[in-house]
Design an enzyme around this catalytic site. Structure first.
Site, PDB file in Angstrom:
ATOM      1  N   GLU A   1       0.792  -1.223   0.000  1.00 13.88           N
ATOM      2  CA  GLU A   1       0.000   0.000   0.000  1.00 13.88           C
ATOM      3  C   GLU A   1       0.831   1.283   0.000  1.00 13.88           C
ATOM      4  O   GLU A   1       0.372   2.313  -0.481  1.00 13.88           O
ATOM      5  CB  GLU A   1      -0.923   0.010   1.228  1.00 13.88           C
ATOM      6  CG  GLU A   1      -1.948  -1.115   1.271  1.00 13.88           C
ATOM      7  CD  GLU A   1      -2.983  -1.003   0.171  1.00 13.88           C
ATOM      8  OE1 GLU A   1      -3.345   0.141  -0.193  1.00 13.88           O
ATOM      9  OE2 GLU A   1      -3.411  -2.046  -0.347  1.00 13.88           O
TER      10      GLU A   1
ATOM     11  N   SER B   1     -47.659 -21.456  42.560  1.00 13.95           N
ATOM     12  CA  SER B   1     -47.241 -22.010  43.850  1.00 13.95           C
ATOM     13  C   SER B   1     -45.737 -21.931  44.091  1.00 13.95           C
ATOM     14  O   SER B   1     -45.284 -22.222  45.197  1.00 13.95           O
ATOM     15  CB  SER B   1     -47.700 -23.461  43.963  1.00 13.95           C
ATOM     16  OG  SER B   1     -49.104 -23.518  44.094  1.00 13.95           O
TER      17      SER B   1
END
Length: 684
Positions: free
Chosen positions: A94, A364
C-alpha cells in the site's frame, strides 16, 4: 554594443528579473501555505484517533464466548501484538515509502492526477497509508476532489502529532475486510480463527490482499481473485526486501485453509446471557465513571460453558415443536454467579429475554417465600391446620375468595406445613397468609430480592403477582445460600483497551437476611416434593422427576393456566425454569405442561454428574426427628407414614404418634378462617 544586442540583453534581464520575482512569490506563497497549515494544525490540535471497538466476552475460565459492538466489529491490537508479516505486507503493497515521507507520496500523487486529468475522472488513488487512515477515521469513500482535499488536511495533522508506529497501528485496526470485520484482528479471527499475532506469511498476505477491495478479494467470496492478489502481495514483499525468495516460495506453495465456520460457532454462545451481561457491564462502567460506548472492553463473565450447553441441549430435547417459550437460568448458591441463561427458544427469532424481562405469575412457586415468613412468625414444619373447602372474606367483608386445589379435592382434616409444601395445598397457603398477615409476607419477598408489594387479597398467597424468573431464582438462591443476601452476578472483571483493570469482582461477606436455621428448615421442607410419603388426596408434586433423581434437591413448582415454573437447588447450584406462551395462550397440552420438569431434572442431573451427592447439612439449633406424617408425633411402628423432618430445637415433638391427645388436638384445629380476594383460575 549593437542595438540588437542591447535589446536582447535587456530582455534577458527582464526575464531573469521576472523569473526571480515569480520564484520569490511562489516560495513566499509555499512558505505561507506551510505556515498556515502548521498554524491550522496547531490550532485544531491532535485529531482524535477514537473509533468504535468491539468488546470481548470471556467465560469464567477466560475463553472467548462472544463480543459486543455498536457499529463495527473491531478488536484493537497494539502494533507489537500484530504479526510483522502483516504490517510488512501492508507497507510493501500500500505504501512502500511510508517510513520516509511526511504523509504524502508526491510522485504517486502527480501520476494519479495526470491520469485523472487525461481520463476526466477521479478513479486513481495514490493515497498513502496516512491518507487511508485519515479516510477511515473521518471521511467517506466518496470519489471527489473535496474529499481528497479533506483527506490531505487530516493526513497532515496526523503526521504532525503522531509518530509512524501510531499511524500504522491505527491504520491496521481500521481497515475494512468485508463480512462486517474491521481491523486485522477481527479479520484474522473471522478468516483463520486465530489472533493477528499468530498469522503465517501466506495468511498475512491473504488478509493484506483483501484491503484493496473486500468485495473483490475476499477469499471466501472470490477465492481466485484472492489468490492472484495474494501472489502480488508476496512479490511486493520480496521486492521490498521484507522476505526472501525461499520464504515467498514456501508461502506460495502453502494452501490457504479458511476457518470461518469456527467464527459462526463462537457467535452462537449464550446470546441471551451476553445481552444481560452487557447491561450489567454498562452499569458497572458508568459507576466507575467510564463510557461503555468506548468499546474495546475485555469482559470476563461467570458463564460456565458446560452448564450453558447442557441447558441448551435439554431445552432442545424437551421443548415441544410449537409456540411454547422458555426461560432458564442457573446460579451458584454461595456466590450468586450466573452460570447459564436461556431467554427463549431462538434468539434470532426473538431477543426478548424471558429470564430478565418477562413478568409472569409464578403460582405455587411463591409458597416457599410465604412459608419463610411463616417460620419467622411461629410456624414450623409440624404446624397443623385443617385444609378443607373454605370461603375467605376480605375487603372488610365485601368480597369473598374460594380457592381450590388442582384436582378439586380437599384434605378435610389437619395437615402439617411440611405436607402442605410437598403436595402444594392451596387452602393451607391462604390460611397461612391469614395467620401471619401481608406485611411479613411482603417484607420477606423483598428481603429475598423480589421487587413486589403484595396487594391485600388472599390469592397473592398462591402467586398471582407478576415477577421475573431472575427474581424468583435469586430468591431461591438466597435460601440455598443459607439465608445470605447473595446477588446475581454475571461480571468477574472488566479491562479496557489499554489493559487497565476497570472493575474486578471482590467477594464480600453478604448480609444475613434470614436465619441459617430457618433457611435450612425451609430447604428441607422443599425436598418433600420428591417424596411419595406425603402423597394423599394430592400427590407430591415432584414424583415424575424422582426416577432420575440421584441426589438431594430442594424445589417447588408452580402452575397457572398459562405459566409453568420450577425452581430448585442442590447445596451448591440453583436453577429456575419458566415455560409458557408469550401472548395469552393457555397451557392445555400435556407435553407443554411436562416440559419444565423434564428440562429441570435433566439439567441438574447432567451438570452434577460425576460429583459426590451433597447433603443439606443441618446447622446448630436444628435437629432431625422421625415423625408420623398424619399426626406430627414421634414415629413408632404403629404409625406407617414416617419421614425424617428437621425442626428447630424448640419445635421438636415430645409425644409419640400414638398419643391420643395429638389426634384430639389436631381435630380441634378444624376452624374456619375468613380472609380476602376475587375468583380466578386454579393454581397448583
Amino acid at each position: 554594443m549593437k542595438r540588437t544586442d542591447y535589446i536582447k540583453s535587456t530582455n534577458r534581464k527582464k526575464i531573469r528579473k521576472r523569473f526571480f520575482s515569480l520564484t520569490i512569490m511562489m516560495t513566499t506563497a509555499a512558505v505561507t501555505v506551510l505556515i498556515a497549515l502548521r498554524l491550522y494544525a496547531q490550532i485544531l490540535g491532535a485529531p482524535s484517533l477514537s473509533v468504535p471497538k468491539a468488546s470481548l466476552f470471556l467465560d469464567h475460565s477466560g475463553n472467548q464466548i462472544g463480543d459486543h459492538f455498536s457499529q463495527q466489529r473491531r478488536y484493537w491490537m497494539k502494533l507489537s501484538d500484530i504479526s510483522p508479516f502483516l504490517s510488512d505486507a501492508f507497507v510493501a503493497t500500500e505504501d512502500r515509502k511510508f517510513f520516509e515521507h511526511n504523509g504524502f507520496d508526491y510522485k504517486r500523487i502527480a501520476g494519479a492526477v495526470l491520469k485523472d486529468v487525461k481520463t476526466m475522472s477521479k478513479a486513481q488513488g495514490a493515497s498513502t497509508i496516512t491518507q487511508q487512515y485519515a479516510r477511515n477515521l473521518y471521511l467517506t469513500h466518496e470519489k471527489s476532489w473535496t474529499r481528497k482535499i479533506n483527506e490531505a488536511l487530516f493526513a497532515y495533522r496526523l503526521e504532525v502529532f503522531y509518530d509512524k508506529d501510531t499511524i500504522l497501528e491505527g491504520y491496521l485496526n481500521t481497515v475494512y475486510f468485508g463480512h462486517g470485520m474491521y481491523g486485522v484482528e477481527a479479520a484474522s479471527r473471522f478468516y483463520f480463527s486465530k489472533s493477528a499475532k499468530e498469522l503465517t506469511l501466506e495468511e498475512a498476505a491473504t488478509i493484506a490482499a483483501i484491503a484493496k477491495g473486500p468485495s473483490l478479494y475476499s477469499p471466501l467470496a472470490n477465492p481466485e481473485n484472492s489468490r492472484n492478489r495474494q501472489l502480488l502481495v508476496l512479490n511486493q514483499m520480496e521486492g521490498g526486501g521484507y522476505i526472501s525468495e525461499s520464504q515467498k516460495k514456501r508461502a506460495t506453495d502453502e494452501p490457504i485453509v479458511l476457518k470461518t465456520e469456527s467464527w459462526k460457532d463462537v457467535k452462537q454462545v449464550a446470546p441471551y446471557f451476553l445481552d444481560a451481561a452487557w447491561q450489567q457491564a454498562e452499569e458497572l462502567l458508568i459507576a466507575k465513571g467510564r463510557v461503555p460506548a468506548e468499546g474495546g472492553w475485555r469482559i470476563r463473565t461467570t458463564l460456565n460453558q458446560h452448564h450453558q450447553k447442557t441447558a441448551e441441549d435439554v431445552i432442545g430435547q424437551w421443548m415441544p415443536d410449537n409456540d411454547l417459550q422458555v426461560g432458564f437460568v442457573s446460579m451458584e448458591a454461595d456466590t450468586g454467579f450466573v452460570t447459564s441463561m436461556v431467554g427463549g427458544v431462538n434468539f434470532a427469532d426473538s431477543s426478548f429475554n424471558r429470564v430478565t424481562q418477562a413478568k409472569r405469575q409464578p403460582g405455587s412457586a411463591m409458597k416457599p417465600i410465604l412459608y419463610a415468613a411463616a417460620l419467622e412468625n411461629g410456624f414450623n414444619p409440624l404446624t397443623f391446620m385443617t385444609a378443607e373447602k373454605t370461603i375467605f372474606t376480605y375487603d372488610e367483608g365485601r368480597s369473598t375468595y374460594e380457592p381450590s386445589n388442582i384436582n378439586g379435592k380437599f384434605a378435610g382434616k389437619p395437615i402439617s406445613l411440611a405436607q402442605a409444601m410437598a403436595i402444594s395445598d392451596n387452602i393451607y397457603a391462604v390460611k397461612t397468609l391469614e395467620q401471619i398477615g401481608y406485611k411479613p409476607y411482603t417484607k420477606m419477598a423483598q428481603r429475598l430480592g423480589i421487587d413486589v408489594s403484595f396487594q391485600e387479597s388472599p390469592a397473592v398467597a398462591l402467586g398471582t403477582s407478576d415477577v421475573t424468573l431472575m427474581e424468583m431464582t435469586n430468591a431461591y438462591n438466597r435460601i440455598a445460600s443459607k439465608g445470605a443476601e447473595v446477588e446475581p452476578q454475571m461480571i468477574l472483571s472488566i479491562t479496557d483497551a489499554t489493559g487497565k483493570v476497570v472493575y474486578e469482582h471482590k467477594a464480600k461477606k453478604p448480609k444475613q437476611i434470614m436465619s441459617v436455621q430457618d433457611a435450612f428448615v425451609l430447604s428441607q421442607m422443599m425436598t418433600g416434593m420428591f417424596d411419595p410419603v406425603f402423597s394423599d388426596y394430592l400427590s407430591s408434586t415432584g414424583l415424575s422427576m424422582r426416577p432420575k433423581q440421584s441426589r438431594p434437591y430442594a424445589a417447588k413448582s408452580g402452575t397457572t393456566i398459562s405459566d409453568q415454573y420450577l425452581i430448585g437447588f442442590s447445596p451448591s447450584l440453583t436453577a429456575g425454569i419458566w415455560t409458557g406462551f408469550d401472548r395469552g395462550k393457555q397451557l392445555e397440552n400435556l407435553n407443554d405442561k411436562a416440559a419444565s420438569k423434564k428440562i429441570w431434572i435433566d439439567f441438574m442431573e447432567t451438570v452434577h454428574e460425576g460429583s459426590i451427592p451433597e447433603p443439606f447439612l443441618p446447622p446448630t439449633g436444628v435437629q432431625s426427628v422421625i415423625v408420623d406424617i398424619e399426626t406430627g408425633g414421634i414415629a413408632v411402628n404403629e404409625c406407617p407414614k414416617q419421614r425424617v423432618v428437621y425442626v428447630k430445637d424448640k419445635d421438636a415433638p415430645k409425644k409419640l404418634c400414638t398419643d391420643r391427645s395429638l389426634r384430639e388436638q389436631n381435630s380441634d384445629k378444624k376452624k374456619e378462617s375468613k380472609l380476602e380476594l376475587f375468583p380466578f383460575s386454579f393454581f397448583e
